[in-house]
Write an enzyme that holds these catalytic residues in place. Sequence first.
Site, PDB file in Angstrom:
ATOM      1  N   CYS A 142       2.527   4.138  19.629  1.00 48.33           N
ATOM      2  CA  CYS A 142       3.920   3.826  19.974  1.00 48.33           C
ATOM      3  C   CYS A 142       4.333   4.338  21.354  1.00 48.33           C
ATOM      4  O   CYS A 142       4.890   3.599  22.178  1.00 48.33           O
ATOM      5  CB  CYS A 142       4.864   4.355  18.900  1.00 48.33           C
ATOM      6  SG  CYS A 142       4.877   6.159  18.702  1.00 48.33           S
ATOM      7  N   HIS A 194       8.202   8.397  16.093  1.00 47.10           N
ATOM      8  CA  HIS A 194       7.987   7.015  16.521  1.00 47.10           C
ATOM      9  C   HIS A 194       8.999   6.652  17.599  1.00 47.10           C
ATOM     10  O   HIS A 194      10.118   7.167  17.628  1.00 47.10           O
ATOM     11  CB  HIS A 194       8.127   6.056  15.335  1.00 47.10           C
ATOM     12  CG  HIS A 194       7.780   4.635  15.674  1.00 47.10           C
ATOM     13  ND1 HIS A 194       6.495   4.227  15.941  1.00 47.10           N
ATOM     14  CD2 HIS A 194       8.565   3.529  15.811  1.00 47.10           C
ATOM     15  CE1 HIS A 194       6.489   2.928  16.210  1.00 47.10           C
ATOM     16  NE2 HIS A 194       7.737   2.485  16.143  1.00 47.10           N
ATOM     17  N   ASN A 206       8.003  -2.718  19.727  1.00 54.98           N
ATOM     18  CA  ASN A 206       7.279  -1.457  19.553  1.00 54.98           C
ATOM     19  C   ASN A 206       5.854  -1.700  19.091  1.00 54.98           C
ATOM     20  O   ASN A 206       5.498  -2.795  18.644  1.00 54.98           O
ATOM     21  CB  ASN A 206       8.008  -0.561  18.558  1.00 54.98           C
ATOM     22  CG  ASN A 206       7.908  -1.055  17.120  1.00 54.98           C
ATOM     23  OD1 ASN A 206       7.729  -0.273  16.198  1.00 54.98           O
ATOM     24  ND2 ASN A 206       8.031  -2.363  16.885  1.00 54.98           N
TER      25      ASN A 206
END
Length: 233
Positions: A142, A194, A206
């Site tokens: 991420c 994240h 993402n």
Amino acid sequence: MLKRFASIIVAATLAFSGLAFTTGEQAEAATGKFAYSKVNGLNIRTAPSLSSKVTTTMNKGQRYTYLGKVGSFYKINYKGSHRYISASSTYTYLKANTKTATAKKVTTASASSARTKLVAESKKYLGTPYRYGGTTTSGFDCSGYTGHVYKKAINKSIPRDSRSQYANSKKVSKSAIQAGDLVFFSHNGSTIQHVGMALSKTQMINSETGGVKYASFTSGYWAPRYVGAGSYL
């Protein structure tokens, strides 16, 4: 000895006072305006009072940095000192420092351009596989993805991991999120785990399980895990 000690105290007090004055003047100067004279021979005074001493005058069209208003007088910066002129619209007027205004417009335009570039760059990698620790097009995690997009789009380096990206960003309220801002999440409710990049106030792009993809951060899986947003623009 006592006399010498007293002298030191006085000197320190004066030095401190000078520092405070300088700091205050710098803060006031941030008004970004000039005070202009409409007439010739406008009195410049030492205090905001008609009975105060007149040190000099200013002519029509002449200007000095505006520091604020005190009663019926404008405070100005006259050669590094505070002086006062009439605030009557008959004699004076205020005008923005065009250089400051232009700089703000350029900054705003630059940020807008950066956001456009970030969005365009982020979409180039749709479908790229997720890879733990990945920072290249062969696979991203991420934060590796957001860091790669920022570097490629606007040549800006941001911290490597999601926690550091959040900690070092300028925090943005949820209602103020713009495209290009980063949005952060936690699976345990305490630690940032994240990150994605906002495309709007509700959607992000993402790198997660399944690779780089679009996702909502206001509904579905990510909504209850949302922690906050940050900007590097």
